[in-house]
Scaffold this motif. Structure first.
Motif, PDB file in Angstrom:
ATOM      1  N   GLU A  42      44.713  38.021  51.318  1.00 13.47           N
ATOM      2  CA  GLU A  42      43.657  38.493  50.141  1.00 13.47           C
ATOM      3  C   GLU A  42      44.706  39.492  49.722  1.00 13.47           C
ATOM      4  N   LEU A  43      45.138  40.276  50.429  1.00 12.85           N
ATOM      5  CA  LEU A  43      45.901  41.759  49.651  1.00 12.85           C
ATOM      6  C   LEU A  43      46.756  41.139  48.949  1.00 12.85           C
ATOM      7  N   THR A  44      47.647  40.230  49.310  1.00 12.99           N
ATOM      8  CA  THR A  44      48.834  39.579  48.773  1.00 12.99           C
ATOM      9  C   THR A  44      48.271  38.995  47.270  1.00 12.99           C
ATOM     10  N   ASP A  64      49.134  40.892  43.690  1.00 12.56           N
ATOM     11  CA  ASP A  64      50.144  40.119  43.291  1.00 12.56           C
ATOM     12  C   ASP A  64      51.536  40.430  43.803  1.00 12.56           C
ATOM     13  N   ALA A  65      51.734  40.483  45.111  1.00  7.96           N
ATOM     14  CA  ALA A  65      52.797  41.145  45.787  1.00  7.96           C
ATOM     15  C   ALA A  65      53.361  39.971  46.810  1.00  7.96           C
ATOM     16  N   GLN A  92      40.987  48.342  40.011  1.00  9.08           N
ATOM     17  CA  GLN A  92      40.302  47.531  39.228  1.00  9.08           C
ATOM     18  C   GLN A  92      41.049  46.045  39.159  1.00  9.08           C
ATOM     19  N   PRO A  93      42.287  46.176  38.703  1.00  6.66           N
ATOM     20  CA  PRO A  93      43.074  44.928  38.499  1.00  6.66           C
ATOM     21  C   PRO A  93      43.105  44.237  39.914  1.00  6.66           C
ATOM     22  N   ALA A  94      43.256  44.782  41.037  1.00  6.30           N
ATOM     23  CA  ALA A  94      43.103  44.038  42.199  1.00  6.30           C
ATOM     24  C   ALA A  94      41.947  43.408  42.450  1.00  6.30           C
ATOM     25  N   ALA A 122      38.484  36.603  41.714  1.00  2.00           N
ATOM     26  CA  ALA A 122      38.726  35.281  41.100  1.00  2.00           C
ATOM     27  C   ALA A 122      39.305  34.205  42.267  1.00  2.00           C
ATOM     28  N   MET A 123      39.618  34.733  43.169  1.00  2.00           N
ATOM     29  CA  MET A 123      40.201  33.844  44.478  1.00  2.00           C
ATOM     30  C   MET A 123      39.022  32.812  44.790  1.00  2.00           C
TER      31      MET A 123
END
Length: 255
Positions: A175-177, A181-182, A237-239, A245-246
């Motif tokens: 989820e964090l990846t 986007d990392a 906010q972007p994260a 969206a997932m």
């Protein structure tokens, strides 16, 4: 990672419930705890009373059937009476380490003093159990030295990940990846730093490892995180949007 402990006795009405509540109160940062009975009834009012008098929460306590826990992973299964020890609980809870304790059942006496004595004796045994566990794992208390804490958070990714977990609750690496986007190695490396500093703790759920804020974080640091989050919403906010969206895409599989 927390070790999982299951306490078992016959009725799951007194001794095993006491042990569950005591270990959760004494070392909830080290262990996930549950209890069950080979023939469960319901929590005995006097068992709940002596726990409450000791300042230990009882709201979540309820009697459970041992068979219902089949298939779950346990690191330790601790029986609190001979009947439970002779029961085939080992076949339900393999490959857990089996430990047999034997405490007289306080229920037949129905006396407050007997329940209080049982609570005291179980507490002493649990205290010894936690001490041995800490020696075996080499775990040391975390000091939360401000210099080390702020050094750990002095990275944009680590601070953002910490604030996102604070905002969303437990999150796994996948989820964090996706949220940041990392690449997975980068995420895991930074999470390990936060965990080593005592800011995060982990919990295994099946094949996934979830990260959450450590309940040991001191109040001064909680205030720092609260103020940082309230004044810097743009950091996550972007994260947050990617994480939300997932839900509209196929599940991402952790590896």
């Amino acid at each position: 990672m927390k070790r999982r402990v299951l306490f078992v006795c016959t009725a799951n009405s007194a001794r095993s419930l006491m042990a569950e509540a005591l270990l959760r109160d004494m070392a909830g940062d080290l262990f996930e705890v549950a209890s069950a009975g080979t023939g469960p009834t319901s929590p005995h009012p006097m068992a709940l009373q002596v726990l409450q008098e000791a300042g230990i929460a009882t709201d979540s306590l309820h009697s459970k059937q041992l068979a219902d826990l089949q298939g779950q992973h346990w690191d330790y299964v601790i029986t609190l009476c001979e009947k439970a020890a002779n029961h085939q609980c080992g076949s339900v809870c393999q490959p857990a380490q089996q430990i047999a304790w034997d405490f007289p059942d306080p229920v037949p006496s129905n006396r407050h003093a007997t329940f209080a004595l049982t609570l005291k004796e179980i507490k002493e045994r649990i205290s010894l159990f936690t001490q041995v566990h800490q020696k075996e794992t080499g775990r040391k208390p975390i000091s939360y030295d401000p210099v080390a804490v702020f050094k750990s958070m002095a990275d944009e990714f680590r601070l953002s990940a910490l604030l996102l977990i604070r905002d969303q609750g437990p999150l796994c690496v996948c989820e964090l990846t996706e949220a940041f986007d990392a690449p997975q190695p980068k995420v895991s490396r930074h999470l390990a730093t936060l965990k080593d500093t005592g800011l995060l703790e982990t919990e295994r759920r099946g094949q996934w490892i979830y990260y959450s804020l450590s309940p040991q974080i001191p109040s001064w640091l909680v205030r720092v995180l609260d103020e940082t989050a309230s004044s810097n919403g743009g950091l996550i906010q972007p994260a947050q949007e990617r994480l939300l969206a997932m839900a509209d895409r196929p599940a991402v599989r952790c590896v």
